[in-house]
Design a protein around this motif. Structure first.
Motif, PDB file in Angstrom:
ATOM      1  N   HIS A   1       0.874  -1.181   0.000  1.00  0.00           N
ATOM      2  CA  HIS A   1       0.000   0.000   0.000  1.00  0.00           C
ATOM      3  C   HIS A   1       0.901   1.218   0.000  1.00  0.00           C
ATOM      4  O   HIS A   1       1.805   1.327   0.837  1.00  0.00           O
ATOM      5  N   TRP A   2       0.701   2.127  -0.932  1.00  0.00           N
ATOM      6  CA  TRP A   2       1.561   3.290  -0.991  1.00  0.00           C
ATOM      7  C   TRP A   2       0.768   4.530  -1.398  1.00  0.00           C
ATOM      8  O   TRP A   2      -0.290   4.444  -2.022  1.00  0.00           O
TER       9      TRP A   2
ATOM     10  N   GLU B   1      -2.359   3.644  -3.966  1.00  0.00           N
ATOM     11  CA  GLU B   1      -2.612   2.352  -4.593  1.00  0.00           C
ATOM     12  C   GLU B   1      -2.470   1.235  -3.571  1.00  0.00           C
ATOM     13  O   GLU B   1      -1.794   1.377  -2.553  1.00  0.00           O
ATOM     14  N   ILE B   2      -3.091   0.120  -3.871  1.00  0.00           N
ATOM     15  CA  ILE B   2      -2.999  -1.078  -3.042  1.00  0.00           C
ATOM     16  C   ILE B   2      -3.003  -2.284  -3.970  1.00  0.00           C
ATOM     17  O   ILE B   2      -3.705  -2.302  -4.992  1.00  0.00           O
ATOM     18  N   LYS B   3      -2.209  -3.267  -3.629  1.00  0.00           N
ATOM     19  CA  LYS B   3      -2.203  -4.502  -4.414  1.00  0.00           C
ATOM     20  C   LYS B   3      -1.869  -5.672  -3.503  1.00  0.00           C
ATOM     21  O   LYS B   3      -1.327  -5.486  -2.404  1.00  0.00           O
ATOM     22  N   ALA B   4      -2.204  -6.850  -3.951  1.00  0.00           N
ATOM     23  CA  ALA B   4      -1.892  -8.075  -3.218  1.00  0.00           C
ATOM     24  C   ALA B   4      -1.514  -9.153  -4.212  1.00  0.00           C
ATOM     25  O   ALA B   4      -2.032  -9.196  -5.337  1.00  0.00           O
ATOM     26  N   GLU B   5      -0.584  -9.992  -3.816  1.00  0.00           N
ATOM     27  CA  GLU B   5      -0.117 -11.104  -4.649  1.00  0.00           C
ATOM     28  C   GLU B   5       0.071 -12.345  -3.784  1.00  0.00           C
ATOM     29  O   GLU B   5       0.625 -12.245  -2.694  1.00  0.00           O
ATOM     30  N   PRO B   6      -0.381 -13.517  -4.206  1.00  0.00           N
ATOM     31  CA  PRO B   6      -1.095 -13.833  -5.455  1.00  0.00           C
ATOM     32  C   PRO B   6      -2.594 -13.551  -5.406  1.00  0.00           C
ATOM     33  O   PRO B   6      -3.301 -13.820  -6.377  1.00  0.00           O
TER      34      PRO B   6
ATOM     35  N   PRO C   1      -5.071   7.180   1.505  1.00  0.00           N
ATOM     36  CA  PRO C   1      -3.687   6.820   1.829  1.00  0.00           C
ATOM     37  C   PRO C   1      -3.645   5.987   3.103  1.00  0.00           C
ATOM     38  O   PRO C   1      -4.637   5.865   3.825  1.00  0.00           O
ATOM     39  N   PRO C   2      -2.493   5.408   3.430  1.00  0.00           N
ATOM     40  CA  PRO C   2      -2.374   4.599   4.652  1.00  0.00           C
ATOM     41  C   PRO C   2      -2.724   5.401   5.903  1.00  0.00           C
ATOM     42  O   PRO C   2      -2.489   6.610   5.976  1.00  0.00           O
TER      43      PRO C   2
END
Length: 376
Positions: free
Chosen positions: A149-150, A158-163, A178-179
């Protein structure tokens, strides 16, 4: 319990490099080399988790907090506000964590450790702002789930997760926030996705490891003629050891028993602490007793020789009152906790200092090595 620490751009440290935290970690160094500042940053992280204001990235402290570090610029390496404060922490989980994608019943992520890193940068007003953070759920040192998260200036957060693939909800797509603080997702951010609730486990685990972090400062309170305890349980002995006697009495009330390992018998908590004080050579006998029935005031009586009279703690050498909080905290700490001690050996004879090291090791074995003691 913490297992890894890495700090950049904090006080005297441009870059500490990765620090592996063993069950007993001892940090040596010259005066003003920056040893204490490592613990100071951990204290700032902990007191931030306790803060009700979610918009403050990191709480550097005030007169009511664990520590007051001044301004954010004061704490940056070289006071360079153009560089970000970066922190990495790793820890073992008390119990394995299993996360499930609510959109796919067969998509599970299970791990027994976590890794966290964050970057905090000064905004145009010089106030700290969380630029990014990352969580990793690990299983046998391999990443099974990672989320980032940035919120970088002039860019949308933005936020993302993998997988794990985050799926947006249908309808209007509102921007994410934002955070919050330096480690939390805003509720409105998670609400944008159908399956982001699974990520709430990460900040909860971070808060849990911070909750299990306790500190004992280098200067403990002087011995008192009486100590007050109303029967309540205390979390630790306090930053200045002011709750050492309440912690001892709380352990006694809970019926805690300890042994010296091997085939030795279990004994009451107070008796074990007294025995260690005797082995260190600072006293011959030690007891805590209520002044009068129905009162919440207690006195600590000690005897320095096998045939001498019992006297109050205030009437013997200063070293006894200073080492007592370290001993109590070593055995009082819960499993899966981390104890940061500064100068636990202060005011002790070198012979007694060696015995204190044995006591700290035994305190760790009491918890089956599922805790950490960091001494500087």
């Amino acid at each position: 319990m913490l297992t890894h620490l890495h700090i950049k751009n904090f006080k005297a440290w441009k870059d500490t490099g990765p620090i592996r935290l063993a069950p007993l970690t001892v940090i040596f160094g010259a005066n003003s080399a920056g040893k204490s500042s490592l613990g100071h940053l951990l204290m700032a992280l902990k007191q931030t988790t306790l803060l009700t204001d979610r918009k403050r990235a990191i709480h550097m402290g005030d007169q009511n907090s664990l520590i007051d570090l001044g301004t954010f610029a004061d704490c940056l390496y070289g006071h360079n506000a153009d560089e970000a404060l970066e922190v990495e922490l790793g820890w073992k989980l008390p119990h394995p964590v299993s996360l499930e994608n609510p959109l796919s019943a067969n998509e599970h992520y299970r791990g027994n450790a976590m890794h966290f890193e964050t970057a905090i940068r000064a905004d145009k007003h010089g106030q700290p702002k969380a630029e990014s953070f990352q969580y990793q759920l690990l299983k046998n040192n391999a990443t099974v789930l990672q989320t980032d998260h940035w919120a970088i200036d002039k860019e949308e957060p933005e936020i993302k997760a993998e997988p794990l693939r985050l799926v947006m909800k249908q309808g209007r797509k509102w921007p994410i926030d934002p955070p919050e603080k330096f480690y939390r997702f805003a509720d409105v951010t998670l609400a944008r996705y159908q399956n982001a609730d699974v990520l709430t486990e990460f900040p909860l685990q971070f808060e849990q490891v911070m909750d299990g972090l306790s500190f004992l400062g280098p200067m403990r309170v002087p011995p008192q003629r009486t100590y007050s305890w109303a029967g309540d349980s205390v979390q630790d002995v306090g930053l200045h050891g002011q709750f050492a006697i309440p912690a001892l009495l709380s352990a006694q009330q809970e019926g805690r028993e300890l042994n010296r390992g091997g085939r030795t018998h279990y004994r009451p908590f107070e008796a074990v602490i007294a025995n260690w004080l005797k082995e260190l050579g600072v006293i011959s006998d030690f007891t805590v007793q209520r002044i009068a029935k129905g009162r919440k005031d207690y006195e600590v009586l000690v005897r320095t020789g096998s045939t001498g009279p019992h006297v109050r703690l205030t009437d013997v050498g200063f070293g006894t009152s200073q080492v007592l909080p370290a001993l109590v905290q070593a055995f009082y700490a819960e499993p899966n906790s981390t104890v940061w001690m500064e100068q636990p050996e202060i005011h002790l004879h070198p012979h007694a200092q060696a015995g204190l090291a044995d006591a700290l090791i035994r305190g760790l074995l009491k918890n089956s090595a599922n805790s950490r003691i960091i001494a500087i």
